[in-house]
Motif scaffolding. Sequence first.
Motif, PDB file in Angstrom:
ATOM      1  N   ALA A  80       0.818  -1.104  -0.098  1.00 20.98           N
ATOM      2  CA  ALA A  80      -0.020  -0.021  -0.028  1.00 20.98           C
ATOM      3  C   ALA A  80       0.863   1.282   0.027  1.00 20.98           C
ATOM      4  N   VAL A  81       0.440   2.308  -0.676  1.00 17.24           N
ATOM      5  CA  VAL A  81       1.045   3.587  -0.569  1.00 17.24           C
ATOM      6  C   VAL A  81       0.133   4.739  -0.253  1.00 17.24           C
ATOM      7  N   VAL A  82       0.612   5.569   0.297  1.00 17.46           N
ATOM      8  CA  VAL A  82       0.010   6.785   1.133  1.00 17.46           C
ATOM      9  C   VAL A  82       0.860   7.847   0.818  1.00 17.46           C
ATOM     10  N   GLY A  83       0.222   8.955   0.023  1.00 18.02           N
ATOM     11  CA  GLY A  83       0.873  10.214   0.109  1.00 18.02           C
ATOM     12  C   GLY A  83       0.015  11.187  -1.074  1.00 18.02           C
ATOM     13  N   ASN A  84       0.768  12.102  -1.431  1.00 15.43           N
ATOM     14  CA  ASN A  84       0.252  13.147  -2.274  1.00 15.43           C
ATOM     15  C   ASN A  84      -0.068  12.366  -3.797  1.00 15.43           C
ATOM     16  N   SER A  85      -0.933  13.099  -4.502  1.00 16.90           N
ATOM     17  CA  SER A  85      -1.310  12.366  -5.736  1.00 16.90           C
ATOM     18  C   SER A  85       0.142  12.283  -6.708  1.00 16.90           C
ATOM     19  N   ASP A  86       0.871  13.104  -6.567  1.00 17.09           N
ATOM     20  CA  ASP A  86       2.257  12.949  -7.517  1.00 17.09           C
ATOM     21  C   ASP A  86       3.151  11.911  -6.837  1.00 17.09           C
ATOM     22  N   PHE A  87       3.079  11.469  -5.674  1.00 12.40           N
ATOM     23  CA  PHE A  87       3.946  10.521  -5.263  1.00 12.40           C
ATOM     24  C   PHE A  87       3.440   9.150  -5.737  1.00 12.40           C
ATOM     25  N   ILE A  88       1.871   9.056  -5.385  1.00 10.23           N
ATOM     26  CA  ILE A  88       1.427   7.598  -5.784  1.00 10.23           C
ATOM     27  C   ILE A  88       1.321   7.402  -7.056  1.00 10.23           C
ATOM     28  N   LEU A  89       1.544   8.390  -7.924  1.00  8.58           N
ATOM     29  CA  LEU A  89       1.336   8.093  -9.247  1.00  8.58           C
ATOM     30  C   LEU A  89       2.217   7.082 -10.010  1.00  8.58           C
ATOM     31  N   GLY A  90       3.336   7.208  -9.575  1.00  8.26           N
ATOM     32  CA  GLY A  90       4.532   6.046 -10.213  1.00  8.26           C
ATOM     33  C   GLY A  90       4.147   4.788  -9.616  1.00  8.26           C
ATOM     34  N   PHE A  91       3.427   4.599  -8.368  1.00  7.94           N
ATOM     35  CA  PHE A  91       3.354   3.255  -7.947  1.00  7.94           C
ATOM     36  C   PHE A  91       2.220   2.910  -8.575  1.00  7.94           C
ATOM     37  N   ARG A  92       1.179   3.544  -8.815  1.00  8.02           N
ATOM     38  CA  ARG A  92      -0.107   3.255  -9.632  1.00  8.02           C
ATOM     39  C   ARG A  92       0.291   2.812 -11.142  1.00  8.02           C
ATOM     40  N   LYS A 139      -3.481  -0.672  -4.237  1.00  4.76           N
ATOM     41  CA  LYS A 139      -3.733   0.026  -3.080  1.00  4.76           C
ATOM     42  C   LYS A 139      -3.148   1.255  -2.909  1.00  4.76           C
ATOM     43  N   THR A 140      -3.474   2.325  -3.515  1.00  2.00           N
ATOM     44  CA  THR A 140      -3.009   3.616  -3.273  1.00  2.00           C
ATOM     45  C   THR A 140      -3.992   4.623  -2.653  1.00  2.00           C
ATOM     46  N   VAL A 141      -3.436   5.420  -1.822  1.00  2.00           N
ATOM     47  CA  VAL A 141      -4.241   6.384  -1.229  1.00  2.00           C
ATOM     48  C   VAL A 141      -3.954   7.791  -1.298  1.00  2.00           C
ATOM     49  N   ALA A 142      -4.368   8.719  -1.807  1.00  7.26           N
ATOM     50  CA  ALA A 142      -4.052   9.965  -2.115  1.00  7.26           C
ATOM     51  C   ALA A 142      -4.601  10.897  -0.891  1.00  7.26           C
ATOM     52  N   ALA A 143      -3.558  11.657  -0.136  1.00 10.54           N
ATOM     53  CA  ALA A 143      -4.105  12.374   0.870  1.00 10.54           C
ATOM     54  C   ALA A 143      -3.217  13.558   0.815  1.00 10.54           C
ATOM     55  N   GLU A 144      -3.985  14.547   0.632  1.00 15.02           N
ATOM     56  CA  GLU A 144      -3.357  15.870   0.508  1.00 15.02           C
ATOM     57  C   GLU A 144      -2.853  16.676   1.745  1.00 15.02           C
ATOM     58  N   ASP A 154      -2.915  17.036   6.160  1.00 17.15           N
ATOM     59  CA  ASP A 154      -2.581  16.399   7.102  1.00 17.15           C
ATOM     60  C   ASP A 154      -3.504  15.206   7.882  1.00 17.15           C
ATOM     61  N   ALA A 155      -4.748  15.931   7.875  1.00 20.18           N
ATOM     62  CA  ALA A 155      -5.859  15.056   8.567  1.00 20.18           C
ATOM     63  C   ALA A 155      -6.053  13.749   7.662  1.00 20.18           C
ATOM     64  N   SER A 156      -6.284  13.952   6.453  1.00 22.39           N
ATOM     65  CA  SER A 156      -6.572  12.812   5.670  1.00 22.39           C
ATOM     66  C   SER A 156      -5.283  11.952   5.471  1.00 22.39           C
ATOM     67  N   PHE A 157      -4.050  12.340   5.494  1.00 21.72           N
ATOM     68  CA  PHE A 157      -2.920  11.609   5.688  1.00 21.72           C
ATOM     69  C   PHE A 157      -2.902  10.937   6.875  1.00 21.72           C
ATOM     70  N   THR A 158      -3.085  11.354   7.880  1.00 24.02           N
ATOM     71  CA  THR A 158      -3.198  10.602   9.214  1.00 24.02           C
ATOM     72  C   THR A 158      -4.106   9.645   9.311  1.00 24.02           C
ATOM     73  N   ASP A 159      -5.440   9.835   8.749  1.00 22.21           N
ATOM     74  CA  ASP A 159      -6.472   9.048   8.774  1.00 22.21           C
ATOM     75  C   ASP A 159      -6.146   7.825   7.603  1.00 22.21           C
ATOM     76  N   ALA A 160      -5.398   7.960   6.798  1.00 20.79           N
ATOM     77  CA  ALA A 160      -5.337   7.064   5.679  1.00 20.79           C
ATOM     78  C   ALA A 160      -4.155   6.243   6.088  1.00 20.79           C
ATOM     79  N   VAL A 161      -3.161   6.625   6.912  1.00 16.62           N
ATOM     80  CA  VAL A 161      -1.838   5.798   7.535  1.00 16.62           C
ATOM     81  C   VAL A 161      -2.729   4.834   8.630  1.00 16.62           C
ATOM     82  N   THR A 162      -3.382   5.264   9.377  1.00 13.43           N
ATOM     83  CA  THR A 162      -4.169   4.688  10.395  1.00 13.43           C
ATOM     84  C   THR A 162      -4.963   3.510   9.936  1.00 13.43           C
ATOM     85  N   ARG A 163      -5.874   3.955   8.598  1.00  6.03           N
ATOM     86  CA  ARG A 163      -6.623   2.863   8.265  1.00  6.03           C
ATOM     87  C   ARG A 163      -5.793   1.692   7.605  1.00  6.03           C
ATOM     88  N   LEU A 164      -4.716   2.246   6.841  1.00  4.49           N
ATOM     89  CA  LEU A 164      -4.062   1.216   6.196  1.00  4.49           C
ATOM     90  C   LEU A 164      -2.947   0.301   7.226  1.00  4.49           C
TER      91      LEU A 164
END
Length: 100
Positions: free
Chosen positions: A4-16, A22-27, A29-39
Amino acid sequence: MEIAVVGNSDFILGFRLAGVEKTVAAEDDASFTDAVTRLMADETVAILVIRGSDMGRLPERLQAELGESVRPTVVSIGGEVGGVSMREKIKRAVGVDLWK
């Protein structure tokens, strides 16, 4: 087991493009923390990839949890900012230092 990869849309693009599903775009801080916690709670995730500079966006408690996590193994790309080196993570997961 998945990567799984989490980060901004530019960061996850290469992995996709490389086929990581399983990539999560989180721009912000709140959505980033939530995404990391879920993963971290997702039992299908074996490896969680985060950009090293994004580690500082997380609360200290979560940073400590990521540093100690064996499953999923958290890999920060772009240096050892806020985390443990890849060598230490492998040593912790496998039980031996493969570089010796």
